[in-house]
Scaffold this motif. Structure first.
Motif, PDB file in Angstrom:
ATOM      1  N   ALA B 179       0.840  -1.206   0.000  1.00  0.00           N
ATOM      2  CA  ALA B 179       0.000   0.000   0.000  1.00  0.00           C
ATOM      3  C   ALA B 179       0.872   1.252   0.000  1.00  0.00           C
ATOM      4  O   ALA B 179       0.523   2.268  -0.609  1.00  0.00           O
ATOM      5  CB  ALA B 179      -0.923  -0.009   1.208  1.00  0.00           C
ATOM      6  N   LEU B 180       2.028   1.176   0.670  1.00  0.00           N
ATOM      7  CA  LEU B 180       2.914   2.338   0.718  1.00  0.00           C
ATOM      8  C   LEU B 180       3.491   2.636  -0.659  1.00  0.00           C
ATOM      9  O   LEU B 180       3.577   3.786  -1.077  1.00  0.00           O
ATOM     10  CB  LEU B 180       4.051   2.080   1.717  1.00  0.00           C
ATOM     11  CG  LEU B 180       3.598   1.677   3.114  1.00  0.00           C
ATOM     12  CD1 LEU B 180       4.242   0.391   3.547  1.00  0.00           C
ATOM     13  CD2 LEU B 180       3.863   2.777   4.093  1.00  0.00           C
ATOM     14  N   ARG B 182       2.105   1.765  -3.496  1.00  0.00           N
ATOM     15  CA  ARG B 182       1.006   2.269  -4.342  1.00  0.00           C
ATOM     16  C   ARG B 182       0.790   3.759  -4.107  1.00  0.00           C
ATOM     17  O   ARG B 182       0.560   4.520  -5.047  1.00  0.00           O
ATOM     18  CB  ARG B 182      -0.296   1.523  -4.020  1.00  0.00           C
ATOM     19  CG  ARG B 182      -0.408   0.167  -4.657  1.00  0.00           C
ATOM     20  CD  ARG B 182      -1.856  -0.289  -4.706  1.00  0.00           C
ATOM     21  NE  ARG B 182      -2.455  -0.457  -3.402  1.00  0.00           N
ATOM     22  CZ  ARG B 182      -2.383  -1.584  -2.684  1.00  0.00           C
ATOM     23  NH1 ARG B 182      -1.747  -2.629  -3.176  1.00  0.00           N
ATOM     24  NH2 ARG B 182      -2.938  -1.664  -1.505  1.00  0.00           N
ATOM     25  N   ALA B 183       0.886   4.156  -2.838  1.00  0.00           N
ATOM     26  CA  ALA B 183       0.731   5.579  -2.522  1.00  0.00           C
ATOM     27  C   ALA B 183       1.804   6.397  -3.240  1.00  0.00           C
ATOM     28  O   ALA B 183       1.512   7.422  -3.861  1.00  0.00           O
ATOM     29  CB  ALA B 183       0.811   5.798  -1.017  1.00  0.00           C
ATOM     30  N   ILE B 185       3.524   5.568  -5.945  1.00  0.00           N
ATOM     31  CA  ILE B 185       3.296   5.548  -7.396  1.00  0.00           C
ATOM     32  C   ILE B 185       2.188   6.532  -7.758  1.00  0.00           C
ATOM     33  O   ILE B 185       2.269   7.247  -8.760  1.00  0.00           O
ATOM     34  CB  ILE B 185       2.947   4.119  -7.866  1.00  0.00           C
ATOM     35  CG1 ILE B 185       4.159   3.199  -7.676  1.00  0.00           C
ATOM     36  CG2 ILE B 185       2.505   4.105  -9.323  1.00  0.00           C
ATOM     37  CD1 ILE B 185       3.867   1.726  -7.841  1.00  0.00           C
ATOM     38  N   SER B 186       1.153   6.589  -6.924  1.00  0.00           N
ATOM     39  CA  SER B 186       0.046   7.496  -7.234  1.00  0.00           C
ATOM     40  C   SER B 186       0.500   8.954  -7.171  1.00  0.00           C
ATOM     41  O   SER B 186      -0.006   9.797  -7.902  1.00  0.00           O
ATOM     42  CB  SER B 186      -1.128   7.255  -6.280  1.00  0.00           C
ATOM     43  OG  SER B 186      -0.916   7.887  -5.042  1.00  0.00           O
ATOM     44  N   GLN B 189       2.027   9.615 -10.437  1.00  0.00           N
ATOM     45  CA  GLN B 189       1.000   9.674 -11.479  1.00  0.00           C
ATOM     46  C   GLN B 189       0.253  11.004 -11.463  1.00  0.00           C
ATOM     47  O   GLN B 189       0.079  11.627 -12.505  1.00  0.00           O
ATOM     48  CB  GLN B 189       0.002   8.536 -11.279  1.00  0.00           C
ATOM     49  CG  GLN B 189       0.557   7.164 -11.603  1.00  0.00           C
ATOM     50  CD  GLN B 189       0.594   6.932 -13.095  1.00  0.00           C
ATOM     51  OE1 GLN B 189      -0.376   7.152 -13.778  1.00  0.00           O
ATOM     52  NE2 GLN B 189       1.738   6.482 -13.595  1.00  0.00           N
ATOM     53  N   ASP B 190      -0.212  11.422 -10.297  1.00  0.00           N
ATOM     54  CA  ASP B 190      -0.962  12.676 -10.202  1.00  0.00           C
ATOM     55  C   ASP B 190      -1.061  13.079  -8.731  1.00  0.00           C
ATOM     56  O   ASP B 190      -1.851  12.523  -7.974  1.00  0.00           O
ATOM     57  CB  ASP B 190      -2.368  12.502 -10.791  1.00  0.00           C
ATOM     58  CG  ASP B 190      -3.052  13.848 -10.965  1.00  0.00           C
ATOM     59  OD1 ASP B 190      -2.883  14.726 -10.097  1.00  0.00           O
ATOM     60  OD2 ASP B 190      -3.754  14.015 -11.971  1.00  0.00           O
ATOM     61  N   SER B 194      -3.915  12.212  -5.990  1.00  0.00           N
ATOM     62  CA  SER B 194      -3.448  11.368  -4.909  1.00  0.00           C
ATOM     63  C   SER B 194      -3.869  11.934  -3.559  1.00  0.00           C
ATOM     64  O   SER B 194      -4.392  11.219  -2.697  1.00  0.00           O
ATOM     65  CB  SER B 194      -1.926  11.270  -5.020  1.00  0.00           C
ATOM     66  OG  SER B 194      -1.408  10.543  -3.975  1.00  0.00           O
TER      67      SER B 194
END
Lengths: 258, 323
Positions: B179-180, B182-183, B185-186, B189-190, B194
């Motif tokens: 989850a960390l 993914r955070a 990466i988000s 991304q934006d 996010s």
């Protein structure tokens, strides 16, 4: 007590007042429209409500259980944690990630492990990840996007991207959704599909929705109540029928007869 | 999703790593991998650790940092100084811990204000931080100023570096696939979206910044004990850029890419060695060529995975394998 109560909200940018002394309330389960000519301050109002900007003056009170929370001084992510989520005028999906991952990121707060759990892959990591994975898939199924789960967001058709963005905002566990022009750039068929989608999720998930929209067919069809903003001021409020015939609204959109 | 860590993919990976290690040891005992090649292998290993750290910051979280050599220097000097007082492998581990602690503290203090910047501005600010660290080291007595520290215990060996590389790969890839991660990466991304999705952007930016910096300090410590000498001039902008090249060359955000690129660049360097000074021109040309033909890096965003691995079945007639 209303679910959301906005009191005398003002936002200045230097000498310009973008939102001026706006007060309104939103009740649980309502679908409220926010309309107004270009530059009326609708998006600015959304940005203030979701914490992107701090208001110059005024209060935003959210009722959560039997508590009242003041949102106006909180950063956006904390406001989201309180159950207020939004979409954007220009779609802001995580475009290189799959639809599933987009939803998972919205569910990130539910992860029951920290840095140590992640690095060492402790049992709680697997438990929590399995749970998030299942819930994200179930959620996509609920909003009829499950067939697109593995597709990268940028490769989805435009209408589906809009739907996914709304779904992603809901996946944060939101009770109130702010939708900023959800039908922008859509053809009539897509708009119709979206109208159905919004109605559908609203009843299914018991949501309260506030939306900005220029497409009057959509606004008049689904909104129970409408606010009209012009030059940062709230000039009218009422049911779609009342708004249609309100002289102030007609003047704001079409100009004075003289 | 697997139920726990004891699944077949973990087993496949252990097997892969063990086979790779045995292959290296086999080549050494067969006298094919001579001392010189072994020293290059050590350097490749150190580069992998440095670049994995940088990839976390640049490729995963999207924060362009040019100060990596500064953190590497802190790790290198911490190990070098500690090894003067405590001998042997305990000294190295202690030095690495001290280095990691100092690095984490500096990365935290620097990260909080600096990570508000974006793009070029962030790159220049982090470059400045790296230079400040180098110049402080250049002027301190404990680091022996410009002369640097010589005769550091040589503790580096293939098993030691190999172990640290595997450790670095495990922690970075576990981080990325959580989850960390993914955070983070988000955020790349934006950032605005996010934050609107409930991600505490500052927290994750600083977290990956510290994490990457600690890996750089480990790389630096291993560097010190491999070459037995550290000097401030080793840790300038050039070192940061060398590491950046590995990350970009392998593919931003791809940890597999970083490992492959570190090997590929190490081997290209080795092959060009006999050419003397023209080497640097050819090396640069090789980089340009690869970036033209593979603009997203060697691996793009691909990650090696046993889970997604399928044996390709021949689909065409004439026994050809369909790619």
């Amino acid at each position: 007590m209303s679910l959301l109560s906005v009191q005398k909200l003002t936002k200045n940018f230097g000498g310009i007042t973008a939102v001026s002394n706006v007060s309104f309330t939103v009740e649980t389960g309502e679908l409220v429209g926010l309309i107004g000519p270009n530059g009326a301050g609708k998006t600015t109002l959304f940005n203030v409500l979701t914490g992107v900007y701090d208001p110059t003056e005024g209060k935003i009170l959210l009722t959560k259980g039997d508590k009242t929370i003041e949102l106006s001084k909180l950063p956006p992510y904390k406001i989201t944690h309180h159950g207020v989520a939004r979409t954007f005028q220009n779609i802001r999906l995580f475009k290189d990630l799959s639809a599933l991952d987009n939803v998972k990121i919205a569910m990130n707060e539910d992860a029951q492990y920290g840095l140590i759990g992640a690095l060492l892959r402790l049992p709680r990591f697997y438990r929590s990840e399995t749970d998030i994975d299942q819930r994200a898939r179930a959620f996509l199924k609920e909003v009829h996007l499950d067939e697109l789960a593995e597709i990268k967001a940028k490769n989805l058709p435009y209408g589906k991207q809009r739907q996914l963005e709304i779904a992603r905002a809901m996946a944060t566990g939101a009770k109130i959704l702010f939708l900023d022009e959800p039908a922008a750039g859509m053809n009539p068929q897509e708009t119709q599909a979206l109208t159905k989608f919004i109605k559908d999720i609203k009843t299914k998930m018991n949501l309260t929705i506030v939306l900005i929209e220029h497409d009057m067919s959509l606004v008049m069809e689904i909104c129970e109540r409408i606010f009209v903003l012009d030059y940062g001021k709230l000039i009218a409020e009422g049911t779609p029928d009342q708004i249609k015939h309100n002289p102030k609204v007609i003047e704001a959109y079409l100009g004075d007869e003289d | 999703m697997e139920k726990n860590i004891f699944n077949k993919y973990t087993f496949y990976w252990i097997l892969t790593v063990a086979l790779f290690y045995l292959a290296i040891q086999g080549l050494i005992s067969a006298n094919i991998l001579r001392a010189y090649y072994q020293s290059i292998l050590l350097l490749i290993g150190i580069n992998i650790i440095l670049a994995l750290g940088l990839n976390l910051i640049i490729g995963i979280t999207g924060q362009f940092s040019l100060g990596h050599a500064g953190y590497m220097a802190i790790g290198a000097y911490s190990a070098a100084i500690t090894l003067k007082y405590v001998n042997g492998i305990q000294g190295l581990i202690l030095g690495m811990l001290i280095g990691a602690l100092i690095t984490a503290l500096i990365a935290f203090l620097v990260g909080l204000p600096v990570l508000r910047l974006k793009g070029d501005y962030l790159a220049i600010a982090t470059l400045g931080v790296g230079e400040i660290i180098r110049i402080i080291i250049l002027n301190l007595d404990i680091t022996n100023k410009a002369a640097g520290i010589n005769n550091i215990d040589r503790l580096a060996s293939i098993p030691l570096i190999f172990g640290f590389v595997i450790l670095a790969v495990i922690v970075t890839s576990n981080f990325k696939r959580s989850a960390l991660g993914r955070a983070c990466i988000s955020i790349f991304q934006d950032e605005i979206a996010s934050e609107a999705m409930g991600i505490n952007v500052t927290r994750y930016k600083v977290m990956s910044f510290i994490f990457g910096a600690i890996l750089a300090s480990f790389g630096g410590a291993l560097f010190a004990t491999t070459y037995s000498v550290v000097r401030p001039e080793f840790f300038g902008l050039n070192q940061s850029i060398d590491t950046l090249v590995i990350v970009v060359f392998g593919g931003m955000g791809s940890l597999t890419g970083t490992v492959v690129a570190a090997f590929a660049l190490g081997i290209i360097n080795l092959l060009l060695q006999p050419l003397g000074d023209t080497r640097m021109i050819l090396y640069a040309m090789a980089l340009i060529a690869i970036m033209i033909f593979r603009p997203k890096g060697l691996m793009g965003s691909f990650e090696a995975s046993w889970k997604n691995f399928k044996l390709r079945k021949p689909k065409l007639a004439h026994g050809k394998v369909n790619e």
